[in-house]
Design an enzyme around this catalytic site. Structure first.
Site, short mmCIF file in Angstrom:
data_model
loop_
_atom_site.label_atom_id
_atom_site.label_comp_id
_atom_site.label_asym_id
_atom_site.label_seq_id
_atom_site.Cartn_x
_atom_site.Cartn_y
_atom_site.Cartn_z
N ALA A 290 0.83 -1.21 0.00
CA ALA A 290 0.00 0.00 0.00
C ALA A 290 0.87 1.26 0.00
O ALA A 290 0.51 2.25 -0.64
CB ALA A 290 -0.95 0.00 1.19
N ASN B 32 -6.24 3.00 10.86
CA ASN B 32 -5.51 1.84 11.40
C ASN B 32 -5.35 1.87 12.92
O ASN B 32 -5.06 0.86 13.52
CB ASN B 32 -4.14 1.74 10.72
CG ASN B 32 -3.37 3.04 10.77
OD1 ASN B 32 -3.83 4.08 10.27
ND2 ASN B 32 -2.21 3.02 11.37
N THR C 32 10.03 -6.88 -12.81
CA THR C 32 9.48 -8.22 -12.99
C THR C 32 8.43 -8.49 -11.93
O THR C 32 8.66 -8.25 -10.74
CB THR C 32 10.62 -9.27 -12.88
OG1 THR C 32 11.58 -8.98 -13.89
CG2 THR C 32 10.09 -10.68 -13.04
N CYS D 16 4.15 1.39 12.82
CA CYS D 16 5.23 2.21 12.30
C CYS D 16 5.61 3.32 13.25
O CYS D 16 6.73 3.80 13.24
CB CYS D 16 4.87 2.79 10.94
SG CYS D 16 3.21 2.48 10.48
C1 LIG Z 1 -0.55 -0.89 6.65
C2 LIG Z 1 -1.09 0.38 6.11
C3 LIG Z 1 -0.44 1.06 5.06
C4 LIG Z 1 0.87 0.60 4.49
O1 LIG Z 1 0.73 -0.61 3.80
P1 LIG Z 1 2.02 -1.48 3.40
O2 LIG Z 1 1.46 -2.50 2.45
O3 LIG Z 1 2.49 -2.08 4.69
O4 LIG Z 1 2.99 -0.60 2.76
C5 LIG Z 1 -1.01 2.22 4.60
N1 LIG Z 1 -2.16 2.67 5.12
C6 LIG Z 1 -2.81 2.07 6.12
C7 LIG Z 1 -4.09 2.62 6.64
C8 LIG Z 1 -2.29 0.89 6.66
O5 LIG Z 1 -2.93 0.29 7.66
#
Ligand SMILES: *Cc1c(COP(=O)(O)O)cnc(C)c1O
Length: 384
Positions: free
Chosen positions: A75, A155, A243, A328
Site C-alpha cells: 500500500a 488503522n 518483474t 510504524c
Molecule cells: C498498513 C497500512 C499502510 C501501508 O501498507 P504497506 O502495504 O504495509 O505498505 C497504509 N495505510 C494504512 C491505513 C495501513 O494500515
C-alpha cells in the site's frame, strides 16, 4: 513457552494456510516459476495467466475491472504512485492537495514530500470521534485544488469514514479522490464500479496475504498520465516497471478471493468478539474508548486506561501481543498523531492501547486477555 495471544492484526495478519500453499506452487522448478513477461514460452505464459487470474480476484473484490489494477510492492508504494502521480500530472491545473491529519504516515509523509516540490497541502482536523468534518472538507476545496486523499478505515481507531459523502463533495468540485483502503479491503463492502473514487490503494498483508505486495486501482488512466515512480521495462501499463513477483501476486489474489467468500462471516464473528472485549474492559474502572464503537471496523478497538502508562501496561501484559498505536510509530516513540488530531491530551494518549482482532481470534483468547489485563492493571495500580 506458550506464545502470547496475538491481538495486533491491524499491524499485520498471518498468511492464511490456503494462501501460503498456493504461493508455494509458484516458486520452484516443479511449479510455475517463469517470468510473467516471457510470453514466448509456456513457462512465462503460465506465470502470466496466474498473475492475470489474481488481478481478476483483486478487481472482483473491489468492484473494478482487471485493467484498472496496477501491482505494487504494497500500500505504501501504491499511495506514493497515486499521490505523486496525480499531483505531478495535474500540476498545470493547480497545486493544492487536501488530506486529513489522521491519515497513515504513508499518506502524510508523501504529502510532506510533495510540499517540498512546491505543492500546498491542507491537513484537515477531525471530529472528536475521528470522522472527517464534511463541512470543513467542502470549505477546504479551492479552485486550485487538484486532489483529495482520505483513508476508508483508520488503522489506530478503526473509524470508518463516510466515503459516499466524501465522494459527493469531490465530484461536486471535480477534484480527484484517492482512498487508502489498506485496512478496509476485504473487510468492508467496496464497489468501485458505482463510486466516484479515482484511485484506491490496497495491500495483501492486512487481509491474510503476504507482505510486500499491493495494488493501486486507477479508475481512469488519464489521472496519472505518464507519471510512473519506477521506470524500466514498461510493465503495468508503463506505471510500474519491474518483474512481477508471481508468488506474491498469486498470494494476494488468493487472499482477496477468500475474503470475498468469507468477509460476511468474519465480520460477524469478529464484531461479536470485539463487543465481548469491550464489554469486559468497560467493567474495569477508568477505561474509555477512543473513536466510536458503532462507526468502526470489526477488528479494531482503541482503549485508554486512566492513570496507566500503556508502555508499562504492555510490559506487564507479556502474554498478549498488542500495540500502543500504529506499528510504524511504535519505534518512533512519539504520541499518536491520530489521537492528537481527535483532541486527546498527551497524557490520555500515553494511556492508550490498540487491540486488533482477526480470523484466528477466539472467545477464549478474549477472556484470557481480559483476565491478563485485570491482573496487569492491579499490579500497576497497586504497585506490586
Ligand atoms: C498498513 C497500512 C499502510 C501501508 O501498507 P504497506 O502495504 O504495509 O505498505 C497504509 N495505510 C494504512 C491505513 C495501513 O494500515
Amino acid at each position: 513457552m506458550k506464545l502470547p495471544i496475538y491481538l495486533d492484526y491491524a499491524a499485520t495478519t498471518p498468511v492464511d494456510t490456503r494462501v501460503a500453499n498456493r504461493m508455494a506452487r509458484y516458486l520452484t522448478f516443479d511449479g510455475e516459476f517463469g517470468n510473467p513477461a516471457s510470453i514466448n514460452h509456456q513457462y512465462g505464459r503460465s506465470a502470466k495467466s496466474a498473475v492475470e487470474e489474481a488481478r481478476g480476484f483483486v478487481a472482483d473484490l473491489l468492484g473494478a475491472r482487471p485493467s484498472q489494477i496496477i501491482w505494487t510492492s504494497g500500500a505504501t508504494e501504491a499511495i506514493n504512485l497515486a499521490l505523486k502521480g496525480a499531483a505531478r500530472n495535474f500540476r498545470a491545473q493547480g497545486s493544492h492537495i487536501v488530506t486529513v491529519q489522521t491519515e497513515h504516515k504513508a499518506v502524510l509523509d508523501v504529502c510532506h514530500a510533495l510540499e517540498q516540490e512546491g505543492f500546498r497541502v491542507t491537513y484537515l482536523t477531525v471530529l472528536p470521534d475521528g470522522l472527517v468534518d464534511l463541512g470543513l472538507l467542502d470549505a477546504a476545496i479551492r479552485p486550485d485544488t487538484i486532489l483529495v486523499s482520505v483513508m476508508q478505515v483508520n488503522n489506530e481507531t478503526g473509524i470508518v469514514q463516510d466515503l459516499t459523502a466524501i465522494e459527493q463533495l469531490t465530484s461536486k468540485h471535480k477534484v480527484a479522490l484517492h482512498v487508502d483502503a489498506a485496512q478496509s479491503a476485504g473487510k468492508l463492502p467496496i464497489d468501485l464500479h458505482v463510486s466516484a473514487i479515482d484511485l484506491m490503494s490496497v495491500c495483501a498483508h492486512k487481509i491474510y496475504g503476504p507482505k510486500g505486495v499491493g495494488a493501486l486501482y486507477v479508475r481512469d488512466r488519464s489521472t496519472l498520465g505518464q507519471q510512473a515512480l519506477i521506470h524500466g521495462g514498461g510493465h503495468e501499463q508503463g506505471l510500474r516497471a519491474g518483474t512481477l513477483p508471481t508468488h506474491q501476486i498469486v498470494g494476494m489474489g488468493e487472499a482477496f478471493r477468500i475474503a470475498a467468500d468469507e468477509r460476511d462471516r468474519d465480520h460477524r464473528t469478529i464484531t461479536q468478539l470485539k463487543h465481548r472485549l469491550w464489554s469486559g474492559l468497560q467493567k474495569i474502572e477508568g477505561t474509555w474508548l477512543n473513536g466510536n464503537l458503532e462507526k468502526s471496523v470489526a477488528g479494531i478497538l482503541n482503549v485508554g486506561f486512566a492513570g496507566v502508562d500503556s508502555e508499562d501496561l504492555l510490559l506487564e501484559l507479556h502474554d498478549v501481543a498488542v500495540s500502543t498505536g500504529a506499528a510504524c510509530s511504535s519505534f518512533l516513540q512519539e504520541p499518536s498523531h491520530v489521537l492528537r488530531a481527535m483532541g486527546l491530551s498527551d497524557e490520555r494518549i500515553s494511556s492508550t492501547v490498540r487491540f486488533s482482532l482477526g480470523r484466528c481470534t477466539s472467545a477464549e483468547d478474549i477472556d484470557y486477555v481480559l483476565a491478563s489485563i485485570r491482573r496487569a492493571l492491579h499490579a500497576l495500580r497497586c504497585g506490586n
